[in-house]
Design an enzyme around this catalytic site. Structure first.
Site, PDB file in Angstrom:
ATOM      1  N   HIS A 189      -3.458  -5.674   1.234  1.00  0.00           N
ATOM      2  CA  HIS A 189      -2.672  -5.836   2.461  1.00  0.00           C
ATOM      3  C   HIS A 189      -2.520  -7.300   2.883  1.00  0.00           C
ATOM      4  CE1 HIS A 189      -2.373  -1.587   3.849  1.00  0.00           C
ATOM      5  NE2 HIS A 189      -3.379  -1.448   3.002  1.00  0.00           N
ATOM      6  N   GLU A 247      -0.589  -8.489   5.019  1.00  0.00           N
ATOM      7  CA  GLU A 247      -0.353  -8.589   6.473  1.00  0.00           C
ATOM      8  C   GLU A 247      -1.655  -8.605   7.265  1.00  0.00           C
ATOM      9  OE1 GLU A 247      -0.472  -5.900   4.843  1.00  0.00           O
ATOM     10  OE2 GLU A 247      -0.646  -4.094   6.073  1.00  0.00           O
ATOM     11  N   CYS A 272       0.839  -1.205   0.000  1.00  0.00           N
ATOM     12  CA  CYS A 272       0.000   0.000   0.000  1.00  0.00           C
ATOM     13  C   CYS A 272       0.875   1.256   0.000  1.00  0.00           C
ATOM     14  CB  CYS A 272      -0.975  -0.052   1.179  1.00  0.00           C
ATOM     15  SG  CYS A 272      -2.321   1.134   1.026  1.00  0.00           S
TER      16      CYS A 272
END
Lengths: 74, 225
Positions: free
Chosen positions: B194, B196, B84
């Site tokens: 994302h 994560e 991002c």
């Protein structure tokens, strides 16, 4: 020396902000507005205006997607 | 193997990135003002709003002291993942081709997105199958990937277009539905969604994000054998 740097999206790249403004104006009764683009203005005092080009290339603009124009106020 | 996760003023996803990395290896935060990468074997440039996203997203962070070391690390072949805002930083640093522009829908958008793996041979996706679909959250205002057609053609030939939004998922209007790209050498990779945040079914909608971190671990450990 006072300088203004005008930064705008490169021609041909979708400009959603410009499109939104262009659609909003007729809603307020302003007819006949086309080619609206929204960019940024950077104003700065510089000792050496010859450095402005390099400032634009390295930081103030992203030359991949933006055009810039340097205006010296004299 | 140790991940180094950068932290800039305005980062907000570095702790999740640290947590995701720790599911597969060791990981440590690296402060933006510190040039020392502390022996990290791979770097994660996390999401957020580094330096307030002033001027352009990533434009200021790209010149942070830690980024000088990250650029050297990447030039030496080290693995660098940008997520991002981190993707934006890597594009601004010219470690990755192209740029990220305001979403075509003009809105900050947060949604789970379907992604398709176009290159499963690389350092960041070797744990995926070619054509595999990943489900990962995305949340951004400036995620419309753009590069010149000539650049895109060269990237396509070199296998640098690693992830694309699945049909109907390209909410930000990215050119050629591109969601994630690598550099020519394949050791730097950036994506807007994302990974994560997709490491636990309960909160991430899937654990597909772990595949990226796991692939990086396999790459680093494979290189040491």
């Amino acid at each position: 020396m006072r300088a203004r740097v005008l930064i705008r999206p490169k021609a041909g790249i979708l400009d959603p902000q410009g499109e939104a403004v262009q659609r909003a104006l007729p809603a307020l009764g302003f007819a006949g507005v086309t080619n609206v683009h929204v960019g940024r203005l950077v104003e700065l005092d510089v000792e050496d205006p010859a450095q402005l080009e390099s400032m634009c290339e390295r930081l103030l603009a992203n030359p991949l997607v933006e055009d810039y124009e340097i205006v010296l106020a004299g | 193997m140790k991940f180094g996760v950068l932290r800039f003023p305005g980062s907000c996803d570095e702790v999740d990135a640290l947590g995701a990395a720790r599911r597969v290896a060791d990981a440590e935060l690296l402060w933006h003002g510190d040039r020392d990468l502390k022996g990290a074997d791979a770097i994660v440039v996390p999401g957020g709003f580094s330096y307030g996203d002033y001027l352009r997203a990533g434009a200021i962070a790209r010149f942070a002291p830690v980024m000088e070391s990250v650029i050297d690390f990447a030039e030496d072949g080290g693995l660098v993942l940008g997520i991002c805002n981190g993707f934006q930083v890597l594009c601004e640093a010219r470690l990755l081709p192209g740029a990220l522009l305001g979403n075509a829908n003009r809105r900050f958008t947060f949604r789970q997105v379907g992604l398709e793996v176009l290159n499963s041979g690389g350092s960041f996706t070797q744990g995926c199958a070619l054509g595999q679909r990943l489900s990962i959250p995305a949340k951004h205002s400036w995620g419309r990937y753009h590069a010149e057609e000539e650049t895109l053609a060269a990237m396509d030939r070199a296998g640098q277009i690693v992830l694309r939004y699945a049909d109907g998922e390209n909410f930000n209007g990215s050119v050629h539905e591109i969601a994630g790209v690598s550099n020519e050498r394949g050791n730097v990779f950036g994506l807007m969604p994302h990974p994560e945040h997709a490491v636990d079914e309960l909160t991430g909608g899937s654990t597909d994000g772990l595949k990226i971190f796991e692939s990086m671990r396999l790459t680093v450990e494979g290189a040491h054998v």
